[in-house]
Design a protein around this motif. Structure first.
Motif, PDB file in Angstrom:
ATOM      1  N   HIS A  64      -2.560  -0.697  16.224  1.00  0.00           N
ATOM      2  CA  HIS A  64      -3.723  -1.596  16.188  1.00  0.00           C
ATOM      3  C   HIS A  64      -3.290  -3.055  16.035  1.00  0.00           C
ATOM      4  CE1 HIS A  64      -5.956   2.157  15.540  1.00  0.00           C
ATOM      5  NE2 HIS A  64      -7.051   1.475  15.849  1.00  0.00           N
ATOM      6  N   HIS A  65      -2.003  -3.300  16.273  1.00  0.00           N
ATOM      7  CA  HIS A  65      -1.454  -4.664  16.319  1.00  0.00           C
ATOM      8  C   HIS A  65      -1.434  -5.376  14.957  1.00  0.00           C
ATOM      9  CE1 HIS A  65      -1.604  -4.082  20.615  1.00  0.00           C
ATOM     10  NE2 HIS A  65      -2.912  -3.890  20.544  1.00  0.00           N
ATOM     11  N   PHE A  66      -1.299  -4.601  13.884  1.00  0.00           N
ATOM     12  CA  PHE A  66      -1.112  -5.201  12.570  1.00  0.00           C
ATOM     13  C   PHE A  66       0.381  -5.318  12.277  1.00  0.00           C
ATOM     14  CE2 PHE A  66      -5.432  -3.443  11.989  1.00  0.00           C
ATOM     15  CZ  PHE A  66      -6.079  -4.608  11.564  1.00  0.00           C
ATOM     16  N   ASP A  67       0.745  -6.368  11.534  1.00  0.00           N
ATOM     17  CA  ASP A  67       2.133  -6.589  11.138  1.00  0.00           C
ATOM     18  C   ASP A  67       2.409  -5.770   9.890  1.00  0.00           C
ATOM     19  OD1 ASP A  67       4.642  -7.483  10.498  1.00  0.00           O
ATOM     20  OD2 ASP A  67       4.105  -9.594  10.255  1.00  0.00           O
ATOM     21  N   VAL A  68       3.093  -4.644  10.058  1.00  0.00           N
ATOM     22  CA  VAL A  68       3.293  -3.715   8.949  1.00  0.00           C
ATOM     23  C   VAL A  68       4.729  -3.219   8.942  1.00  0.00           C
ATOM     24  CG1 VAL A  68       2.431  -1.811  10.357  1.00  0.00           C
ATOM     25  CG2 VAL A  68       2.460  -1.571   7.870  1.00  0.00           C
ATOM     26  N   SER A  69       5.282  -3.078   7.732  1.00  0.00           N
ATOM     27  CA  SER A  69       6.635  -2.536   7.574  1.00  0.00           C
ATOM     28  C   SER A  69       6.621  -1.512   6.442  1.00  0.00           C
ATOM     29  CB  SER A  69       7.641  -3.657   7.269  1.00  0.00           C
ATOM     30  OG  SER A  69       7.303  -4.330   6.065  1.00  0.00           O
ATOM     31  N   LEU A  70       7.631  -0.661   6.439  1.00  0.00           N
ATOM     32  CA  LEU A  70       7.743   0.381   5.417  1.00  0.00           C
ATOM     33  C   LEU A  70       9.049   0.189   4.677  1.00  0.00           C
ATOM     34  CD1 LEU A  70       6.741   2.975   4.074  1.00  0.00           C
ATOM     35  CD2 LEU A  70       7.771   4.286   5.966  1.00  0.00           C
ATOM     36  N   THR A  71       8.951  -0.126   3.384  1.00  0.00           N
ATOM     37  CA  THR A  71      10.130  -0.375   2.556  1.00  0.00           C
ATOM     38  C   THR A  71       9.954   0.308   1.211  1.00  0.00           C
ATOM     39  OG1 THR A  71      10.349  -2.559   3.605  1.00  0.00           O
ATOM     40  CG2 THR A  71      11.622  -2.172   1.597  1.00  0.00           C
ATOM     41  N   ASN A  72      10.971   1.077   0.825  1.00  0.00           N
ATOM     42  CA  ASN A  72      10.953   1.752  -0.484  1.00  0.00           C
ATOM     43  C   ASN A  72       9.663   2.536  -0.702  1.00  0.00           C
ATOM     44  OD1 ASN A  72      13.476   0.637  -1.120  1.00  0.00           O
ATOM     45  ND2 ASN A  72      12.523  -1.217  -1.933  1.00  0.00           N
ATOM     46  N   ASP A  73       9.270   3.295   0.331  1.00  0.00           N
ATOM     47  CA  ASP A  73       8.066   4.137   0.264  1.00  0.00           C
ATOM     48  C   ASP A  73       6.784   3.345   0.036  1.00  0.00           C
ATOM     49  OD1 ASP A  73       9.524   6.498   0.644  1.00  0.00           O
ATOM     50  OD2 ASP A  73      10.034   6.580  -1.493  1.00  0.00           O
ATOM     51  N   MET A  80       0.835  -1.194   0.000  1.00  0.00           N
ATOM     52  CA  MET A  80       0.000   0.000   0.000  1.00  0.00           C
ATOM     53  C   MET A  80       0.874   1.250   0.000  1.00  0.00           C
ATOM     54  SD  MET A  80      -2.949   0.890   2.844  1.00  0.00           S
ATOM     55  CE  MET A  80      -3.619  -0.775   2.669  1.00  0.00           C
ATOM     56  N   VAL A  81       0.413   2.258  -0.716  1.00  0.00           N
ATOM     57  CA  VAL A  81       1.065   3.574  -0.709  1.00  0.00           C
ATOM     58  C   VAL A  81       0.028   4.601  -0.271  1.00  0.00           C
ATOM     59  CG1 VAL A  81       2.264   5.324  -2.080  1.00  0.00           C
ATOM     60  CG2 VAL A  81       2.615   2.886  -2.572  1.00  0.00           C
ATOM     61  N   THR A  82       0.419   5.453   0.672  1.00  0.00           N
ATOM     62  CA  THR A  82      -0.484   6.494   1.155  1.00  0.00           C
ATOM     63  C   THR A  82       0.215   7.855   1.088  1.00  0.00           C
ATOM     64  OG1 THR A  82       0.182   6.548   3.488  1.00  0.00           O
ATOM     65  CG2 THR A  82      -1.340   4.780   2.822  1.00  0.00           C
ATOM     66  N   ASN A  83      -0.541   8.885   1.398  1.00  0.00           N
ATOM     67  CA  ASN A  83       0.074  10.223   1.417  1.00  0.00           C
ATOM     68  C   ASN A  83       0.842  10.475   2.711  1.00  0.00           C
ATOM     69  OD1 ASN A  83      -2.260  10.302   3.009  1.00  0.00           O
ATOM     70  ND2 ASN A  83      -2.590  12.495   2.630  1.00  0.00           N
ATOM     71  N   ARG A  84       0.711   9.564   3.699  1.00  0.00           N
ATOM     72  CA  ARG A  84       1.437   9.705   4.973  1.00  0.00           C
ATOM     73  C   ARG A  84       1.867   8.312   5.430  1.00  0.00           C
ATOM     74  NH1 ARG A  84      -3.369  11.988   8.050  1.00  0.00           N
ATOM     75  NH2 ARG A  84      -2.119  11.364   9.867  1.00  0.00           N
ATOM     76  N   ASN A  85       2.850   7.757   4.756  1.00  0.00           N
ATOM     77  CA  ASN A  85       3.244   6.373   5.010  1.00  0.00           C
ATOM     78  C   ASN A  85       3.728   6.142   6.443  1.00  0.00           C
ATOM     79  OD1 ASN A  85       2.600   5.341   2.515  1.00  0.00           O
ATOM     80  ND2 ASN A  85       4.664   5.565   1.662  1.00  0.00           N
ATOM     81  N   SER A  86       4.545   7.050   6.964  1.00  0.00           N
ATOM     82  CA  SER A  86       5.078   6.866   8.322  1.00  0.00           C
ATOM     83  C   SER A  86       3.960   6.879   9.356  1.00  0.00           C
ATOM     84  CB  SER A  86       6.118   7.944   8.640  1.00  0.00           C
ATOM     85  OG  SER A  86       7.241   7.829   7.792  1.00  0.00           O
ATOM     86  N   ASP A  87       3.021   7.832   9.192  1.00  0.00           N
ATOM     87  CA  ASP A  87       1.892   7.892  10.120  1.00  0.00           C
ATOM     88  C   ASP A  87       1.034   6.623  10.002  1.00  0.00           C
ATOM     89  OD1 ASP A  87       2.731  10.380  10.926  1.00  0.00           O
ATOM     90  OD2 ASP A  87       1.328  11.478   9.646  1.00  0.00           O
ATOM     91  N   ALA A  88       0.845   6.166   8.774  1.00  0.00           N
ATOM     92  CA  ALA A  88       0.032   4.963   8.556  1.00  0.00           C
ATOM     93  C   ALA A  88       0.681   3.741   9.197  1.00  0.00           C
ATOM     94  CB  ALA A  88      -0.154   4.730   7.056  1.00  0.00           C
ATOM     95  N   ARG A  89       2.000   3.655   9.077  1.00  0.00           N
ATOM     96  CA  ARG A  89       2.705   2.529   9.690  1.00  0.00           C
ATOM     97  C   ARG A  89       2.521   2.536  11.204  1.00  0.00           C
ATOM     98  NH1 ARG A  89       9.298   1.731   9.913  1.00  0.00           N
ATOM     99  NH2 ARG A  89       9.277  -0.239  11.039  1.00  0.00           N
ATOM    100  N   GLN A  90       2.707   3.691  11.823  1.00  0.00           N
ATOM    101  CA  GLN A  90       2.579   3.771  13.277  1.00  0.00           C
ATOM    102  C   GLN A  90       1.139   3.494  13.719  1.00  0.00           C
ATOM    103  OE1 GLN A  90       4.107   7.369  14.983  1.00  0.00           O
ATOM    104  NE2 GLN A  90       3.391   6.897  17.053  1.00  0.00           N
ATOM    105  N   LEU A  91       0.189   4.037  12.966  1.00  0.00           N
ATOM    106  CA  LEU A  91      -1.219   3.857  13.314  1.00  0.00           C
ATOM    107  C   LEU A  91      -1.625   2.387  13.264  1.00  0.00           C
ATOM    108  CD1 LEU A  91      -3.964   5.192  13.938  1.00  0.00           C
ATOM    109  CD2 LEU A  91      -4.305   5.417  11.455  1.00  0.00           C
ATOM    110  N   LEU A  92      -1.248   1.705  12.178  1.00  0.00           N
ATOM    111  CA  LEU A  92      -1.604   0.294  12.041  1.00  0.00           C
ATOM    112  C   LEU A  92      -0.855  -0.564  13.061  1.00  0.00           C
ATOM    113  CD1 LEU A  92      -1.736  -0.015   8.140  1.00  0.00           C
ATOM    114  CD2 LEU A  92      -3.655   0.096   9.745  1.00  0.00           C
ATOM    115  N   GLY A  93       0.387  -0.172  13.366  1.00  0.00           N
ATOM    116  CA  GLY A  93       1.133  -0.885  14.397  1.00  0.00           C
ATOM    117  C   GLY A  93       0.471  -0.779  15.755  1.00  0.00           C
TER     118      GLY A  93
END
Length: 302
Positions: free
Chosen positions: A240-249, A225-238
């Motif tokens: 909520h206990h989702f397994d999420v990582s941020l790689t190459n935007d 997934m790509v969003t307009n606020r990837n870092s915020d999205a990663r922290q938000l989903l984390g």
């Protein structure tokens, strides 16, 4: 009959050690079944029981509607081809003499020799063969009589890239003509390219039997997934206990498909815009590891 082979409640002991326990699965005609599991799970033992090499403690095996016994197994020779563990070959015979020894018709032997690219060494003694050449001879002998069922244990062992491609092509083409295959291999990335169905075994028990596509779609999968606020999205989903990582935007989210709606709602509620999303099903290796871990968790919990 749609099922060429039915294994029902098969159990096998070596002394006091139980190798197979109530193993049951069906093999639909014309399919390529991948027999998958860790080393020592019982894959080769199942194959040897089907071929009549091993007696078994309990259970039944049915081939083309006939119950297989010590008497009937011997009559199935031309209907079942097999390569299990290592080729049954005679070192001081040439490859060609192996075909003649088994009474193979000239047209049939030339067909498999050509398919496997063995022309340059087929008249050499097997003592001069590399491991890969011996492996190809074993596969050729398994296929040469146009059997209805072919059982191959680690057929890609020792093969170079071109030979692996040739074997893959043969399996796929023969399956398209109606031949049924049971194939075991520890090279899951290669096995995934030829099989239609998966039988997963661990500790002598069947964990699951599924079509490959259904296995890929089961359980946790990866959404990119790509969003307009990837870092915020990663922290938000984390949070909520989702397994999420941020790689190459790009966000990599490990979820099941029925969790996707929840993930999207969480992001939208925080006014995060989703600009791109794509789905990638699990590959065979990932799916196998996941279901083995799940099965192990059930055992440990019990």
């Amino acid at each position: 009959m749609n099922d060429i082979l039915v294994v029902s409640n098969l159990s096998k002991n070596f002394g006091k050690h139980k190798v197979l326990e109530n193993v049951s699965f069906k093999v639909p005609r014309g399919k390529v079944i991948g027999l998958v599991g860790p080393n020592g799970a019982g894959k080769s033992t199942i194959m040897k029981c089907i071929l009549g090499i091993y007696p078994y403690s309990q259970g039944d095996i049915w081939f083309e509607g006939r119950k297989m016994t010590a008497q009937t197994t011997g009559t199935m020779g031309k209907k079942i081809g097999a390569l299990v563990e290592s080729p049954a070959i005679y070192p001081f015979l040439t490859g060609m003499k192996h075909f003649k020894l088994y009474g193979i018709k000239p047209a049939d032997r030339q067909r498999v020799i050509h398919l496997l690219g063995m022309e340059n060494y087929i008249n050499q003694k097997v003592t001069q063969y590399s491991f890969g050449m011996k492996q190809k001879l074993g596969i050729a002998l398994a296929l040469v009589n146009n059997p209805d069922l072919v059982i191959l244990d680690e057929p890609m062992n020792g093969l170079d890239l071109m030979s692996t491609l040739a074997v893959r092509k043969i399996i796929l083409s023969q399956a398209a003509k109606g031949t049924t295959f049971i194939v075991s291999s520890h090279i899951l990335s290669e096995l995934e390219k030829i099989i239609t169905d998966v039988v997963l075994i661990d500790h002598g028990k069947i964990i699951l039997q599924k079509p490959l596509q259904a296995l890929r779609e089961a359980g946790h999968q990866c959404f990119t997934m790509v969003t307009n606020r990837n870092s915020d999205a990663r922290q938000l989903l984390g949070n909520h206990h989702f397994d999420v990582s941020l790689t190459n935007d790009q966000l990599q989210i490990q979820i099941s498909p029925n969790q996707l709606t929840n993930v999207l709602q969480i992001l939208l509620d925080d006014h995060i815009t989703i600009t791109n999303i794509s789905h990638q099903g699990m590959d065979l290796e990932t799916a196998t590891l996941q279901f083995l871990k799940q099965a192990e968790g059930v055992v440990n919990h019990a």
